[in-house]
Each structure stands twice: as C-alpha cells, then as structure tokens.
Design a protein around this motif. Structure first.
Motif, PDB file in Angstrom:
ATOM      1  N   GLY A  15       0.793  -1.221   0.000  1.00  0.00           N
ATOM      2  CA  GLY A  15       0.000   0.000   0.000  1.00  0.00           C
ATOM      3  C   GLY A  15       0.822   1.267   0.000  1.00  0.00           C
ATOM      4  N   GLY A  16       2.119   1.122   0.213  1.00  0.00           N
ATOM      5  CA  GLY A  16       3.002   2.275   0.258  1.00  0.00           C
ATOM      6  C   GLY A  16       3.469   2.712  -1.108  1.00  0.00           C
ATOM      7  N   SER A  17       4.390   3.677  -1.103  1.00  0.00           N
ATOM      8  CA  SER A  17       4.878   4.268  -2.347  1.00  0.00           C
ATOM      9  C   SER A  17       6.395   4.354  -2.344  1.00  0.00           C
ATOM     10  CB  SER A  17       4.318   5.684  -2.518  1.00  0.00           C
ATOM     11  OG  SER A  17       2.913   5.675  -2.598  1.00  0.00           O
ATOM     12  N   LEU A  18       6.953   4.310  -3.530  1.00  0.00           N
ATOM     13  CA  LEU A  18       8.377   4.527  -3.749  1.00  0.00           C
ATOM     14  C   LEU A  18       8.537   5.235  -5.080  1.00  0.00           C
ATOM     15  CD1 LEU A  18      10.192   1.151  -2.870  1.00  0.00           C
ATOM     16  CD2 LEU A  18      10.483   3.336  -1.682  1.00  0.00           C
ATOM     17  N   THR A  19       9.623   5.985  -5.201  1.00  0.00           N
ATOM     18  CA  THR A  19       9.953   6.604  -6.483  1.00  0.00           C
ATOM     19  C   THR A  19      11.359   6.183  -6.877  1.00  0.00           C
ATOM     20  OG1 THR A  19       8.564   8.522  -6.041  1.00  0.00           O
ATOM     21  CG2 THR A  19      10.215   8.754  -7.758  1.00  0.00           C
ATOM     22  N   LEU A  20      11.481   5.643  -8.074  1.00  0.00           N
ATOM     23  CA  LEU A  20      12.782   5.293  -8.632  1.00  0.00           C
ATOM     24  C   LEU A  20      13.200   6.381  -9.619  1.00  0.00           C
ATOM     25  CD1 LEU A  20      12.189   1.516  -9.489  1.00  0.00           C
ATOM     26  CD2 LEU A  20      12.909   2.543  -7.318  1.00  0.00           C
ATOM     27  N   SER A  21      14.485   6.617  -9.698  1.00  0.00           N
ATOM     28  CA  SER A  21      14.992   7.561 -10.688  1.00  0.00           C
ATOM     29  C   SER A  21      16.137   6.929 -11.460  1.00  0.00           C
ATOM     30  CB  SER A  21      15.433   8.867 -10.047  1.00  0.00           C
ATOM     31  OG  SER A  21      16.540   8.651  -9.210  1.00  0.00           O
ATOM     32  N   CYS A  22      16.305   7.399 -12.686  1.00  0.00           N
ATOM     33  CA  CYS A  22      17.329   6.843 -13.562  1.00  0.00           C
ATOM     34  C   CYS A  22      17.842   7.967 -14.450  1.00  0.00           C
ATOM     35  CB  CYS A  22      16.721   5.730 -14.402  1.00  0.00           C
ATOM     36  SG  CYS A  22      17.741   5.209 -15.795  1.00  0.00           S
ATOM     37  N   ALA A  23      19.132   8.256 -14.357  1.00  0.00           N
ATOM     38  CA  ALA A  23      19.752   9.285 -15.179  1.00  0.00           C
ATOM     39  C   ALA A  23      20.640   8.623 -16.212  1.00  0.00           C
ATOM     40  CB  ALA A  23      20.569  10.236 -14.304  1.00  0.00           C
ATOM     41  N   ALA A  24      20.498   9.064 -17.465  1.00  0.00           N
ATOM     42  CA  ALA A  24      21.280   8.496 -18.564  1.00  0.00           C
ATOM     43  C   ALA A  24      22.296   9.507 -19.062  1.00  0.00           C
ATOM     44  CB  ALA A  24      20.354   8.094 -19.701  1.00  0.00           C
ATOM     45  N   SER A  25      23.478   9.033 -19.368  1.00  0.00           N
ATOM     46  CA  SER A  25      24.458   9.905 -20.003  1.00  0.00           C
ATOM     47  C   SER A  25      23.983  10.218 -21.408  1.00  0.00           C
ATOM     48  CB  SER A  25      25.823   9.217 -20.062  1.00  0.00           C
ATOM     49  OG  SER A  25      26.321   9.004 -18.775  1.00  0.00           O
ATOM     50  N   GLY A  26      24.072  11.471 -21.782  1.00  0.00           N
ATOM     51  CA  GLY A  26      23.616  11.841 -23.117  1.00  0.00           C
ATOM     52  C   GLY A  26      22.822  13.120 -23.066  1.00  0.00           C
ATOM     53  N   THR A  27      22.045  13.350 -24.096  1.00  0.00           N
ATOM     54  CA  THR A  27      21.237  14.561 -24.175  1.00  0.00           C
ATOM     55  C   THR A  27      19.807  14.195 -24.540  1.00  0.00           C
ATOM     56  OG1 THR A  27      21.615  14.878 -26.534  1.00  0.00           O
ATOM     57  CG2 THR A  27      23.263  15.820 -25.029  1.00  0.00           C
ATOM     58  N   THR A  28      18.952  15.174 -24.490  1.00  0.00           N
ATOM     59  CA  THR A  28      17.558  14.961 -24.877  1.00  0.00           C
ATOM     60  C   THR A  28      17.481  14.408 -26.291  1.00  0.00           C
ATOM     61  OG1 THR A  28      16.830  16.760 -23.461  1.00  0.00           O
ATOM     62  CG2 THR A  28      15.355  16.109 -25.262  1.00  0.00           C
ATOM     63  N   PHE A  29      18.358  14.885 -27.168  1.00  0.00           N
ATOM     64  CA  PHE A  29      18.318  14.445 -28.560  1.00  0.00           C
ATOM     65  C   PHE A  29      18.836  13.027 -28.720  1.00  0.00           C
ATOM     66  CE2 PHE A  29      18.319  14.638 -33.036  1.00  0.00           C
ATOM     67  CZ  PHE A  29      19.494  14.050 -33.480  1.00  0.00           C
ATOM     68  N   SER A  30      19.918  12.686 -28.059  1.00  0.00           N
ATOM     69  CA  SER A  30      20.569  11.396 -28.303  1.00  0.00           C
ATOM     70  C   SER A  30      19.875  10.228 -27.603  1.00  0.00           C
ATOM     71  CB  SER A  30      22.039  11.454 -27.877  1.00  0.00           C
ATOM     72  OG  SER A  30      22.160  11.622 -26.478  1.00  0.00           O
ATOM     73  N   VAL A  31      19.179  10.492 -26.501  1.00  0.00           N
ATOM     74  CA  VAL A  31      18.504   9.414 -25.771  1.00  0.00           C
ATOM     75  C   VAL A  31      17.045   9.371 -26.236  1.00  0.00           C
ATOM     76  CG1 VAL A  31      17.855   8.510 -23.514  1.00  0.00           C
ATOM     77  CG2 VAL A  31      20.057   9.660 -23.810  1.00  0.00           C
ATOM     78  N   THR A  32      16.728   8.402 -27.065  1.00  0.00           N
ATOM     79  CA  THR A  32      15.414   8.366 -27.704  1.00  0.00           C
ATOM     80  C   THR A  32      14.362   7.626 -26.892  1.00  0.00           C
ATOM     81  OG1 THR A  32      16.104   6.411 -28.930  1.00  0.00           O
ATOM     82  CG2 THR A  32      16.376   8.548 -30.021  1.00  0.00           C
ATOM     83  N   ALA A  33      14.782   6.775 -25.996  1.00  0.00           N
ATOM     84  CA  ALA A  33      13.820   6.015 -25.204  1.00  0.00           C
ATOM     85  C   ALA A  33      14.447   5.643 -23.873  1.00  0.00           C
ATOM     86  CB  ALA A  33      13.399   4.740 -25.937  1.00  0.00           C
ATOM     87  N   MET A  34      13.600   5.602 -22.861  1.00  0.00           N
ATOM     88  CA  MET A  34      14.015   5.132 -21.543  1.00  0.00           C
ATOM     89  C   MET A  34      12.887   4.301 -20.973  1.00  0.00           C
ATOM     90  SD  MET A  34      16.028   8.457 -19.987  1.00  0.00           S
ATOM     91  CE  MET A  34      16.856   7.534 -18.688  1.00  0.00           C
ATOM     92  N   ALA A  35      13.254   3.324 -20.179  1.00  0.00           N
ATOM     93  CA  ALA A  35      12.242   2.402 -19.673  1.00  0.00           C
ATOM     94  C   ALA A  35      12.688   1.795 -18.355  1.00  0.00           C
ATOM     95  CB  ALA A  35      11.991   1.291 -20.691  1.00  0.00           C
ATOM     96  N   TRP A  36      11.714   1.281 -17.638  1.00  0.00           N
ATOM     97  CA  TRP A  36      11.947   0.478 -16.435  1.00  0.00           C
ATOM     98  C   TRP A  36      11.462  -0.938 -16.690  1.00  0.00           C
ATOM     99  CZ3 TRP A  36      14.800   1.662 -12.337  1.00  0.00           C
ATOM    100  CH2 TRP A  36      15.063   3.010 -12.077  1.00  0.00           C
ATOM    101  N   TYR A  37      12.296  -1.901 -16.351  1.00  0.00           N
ATOM    102  CA  TYR A  37      11.958  -3.312 -16.362  1.00  0.00           C
ATOM    103  C   TYR A  37      12.095  -3.833 -14.940  1.00  0.00           C
ATOM    104  CZ  TYR A  37      12.318  -3.519 -21.477  1.00  0.00           C
ATOM    105  OH  TYR A  37      12.124  -3.346 -22.831  1.00  0.00           O
ATOM    106  N   ARG A  38      11.561  -5.019 -14.702  1.00  0.00           N
ATOM    107  CA  ARG A  38      11.765  -5.663 -13.407  1.00  0.00           C
ATOM    108  C   ARG A  38      11.896  -7.167 -13.586  1.00  0.00           C
ATOM    109  NH1 ARG A  38       5.794  -4.637 -10.616  1.00  0.00           N
ATOM    110  NH2 ARG A  38       4.616  -6.128 -11.907  1.00  0.00           N
ATOM    111  N   GLN A  39      12.595  -7.766 -12.624  1.00  0.00           N
ATOM    112  CA  GLN A  39      12.768  -9.210 -12.638  1.00  0.00           C
ATOM    113  C   GLN A  39      12.626  -9.739 -11.224  1.00  0.00           C
ATOM    114  OE1 GLN A  39      16.409 -10.584 -14.462  1.00  0.00           O
ATOM    115  NE2 GLN A  39      15.529 -12.594 -14.839  1.00  0.00           N
TER     116      GLN A  39
END
Length: 116
Positions: A15-39
């Motif tokens: 019932g609780g909450s968490l926030t994950l963050s992910c920073a990618a090296s690059g720029t707005t132009f060069s990074v075309t997609a970002m995603a979260w997966y889980r296993q």
C-alpha cells in the motif's frame, strides 16, 4: 562516466509508495527512449513502463493506474517511476534502460521489496 545511474529502491509495506529515478548519459536528442523493467526471483525480466520518442508512454497491465513514468529532458535525461499502492507481487529488482544513438544501455538494478 556510468551510462545509467539508478536510485530509489528499498523496503516498503504493501500500500506504500516509492519513487525510482534513472539518469542516462547523453542529451535529450541522443537518448530516444528510456524504460523500467523488473525481474522477480525465478521469473523473466518484464517491461514495467517506457517512454519513447514518437511512441509515447507504455505501461504493463499489472501496473496501470498505480505507477507513473515521467521524463525530465536536458543534459543527463532522467526518468522517474512513481510507484503507488505497492503490492507484494511488485517485489523485484528494477532495471532502467536507455536507448542512445542506437545502443541500449542497462543499469545494474535496484531492489524493491514490498512486505505484506
């Protein structure tokens, strides 16, 4: 310089909450997609949520209405995964990935554990 830097995992009650963050090296132009997966243990890695230029946002059915992905553009584009109403079945290692100039990069993963 690490291509992907993840943060935000941890232990939370159902019932609780968490926030994950992910920073990618690059720029707005060069990074075309970002995603979260889980296993989860004994299971295959699965897509949780993605944001892709030209294709918008996509969620796994199991997290729709509970998780929200958002992207902050600029130097080191960053995606956030706001996870609400967490369930024990959300327990997994969460991995971020980013597509940059035709190459896919993966983070090392961050553990999310939801106790019942």
């Amino acid at each position: 310089q690490e291509p992907i830097v993840e943060s935000g995992g941890g232990l939370v009650q159902a019932g609780g909450s968490l926030t994950l963050s992910c920073a990618a090296s690059g720029t707005t132009f060069s990074v075309t997609a970002m995603a979260w997966y889980r296993q989860a243990p004994g299971k295959q890695r699965e897509l949780v949520a993605s944001v892709r230029r030209g294709a918008g946002i996509n969620y796994a059915d199991s997290v729709k209405g509970r998780f929200t992905i958002s992207r902050r553009d600029g130097i080191k584009p960053t995606v956030y995964l706001q996870m609400n109403s967490l369930k024990p079945e959300d327990t997994a290692v969460y991995y971020c990935n980013a597509d940059r100039l035709g190459v896919t990069y993966w983070g090392q993963g961050t553990q999310v554990t939801v106790s019942s």
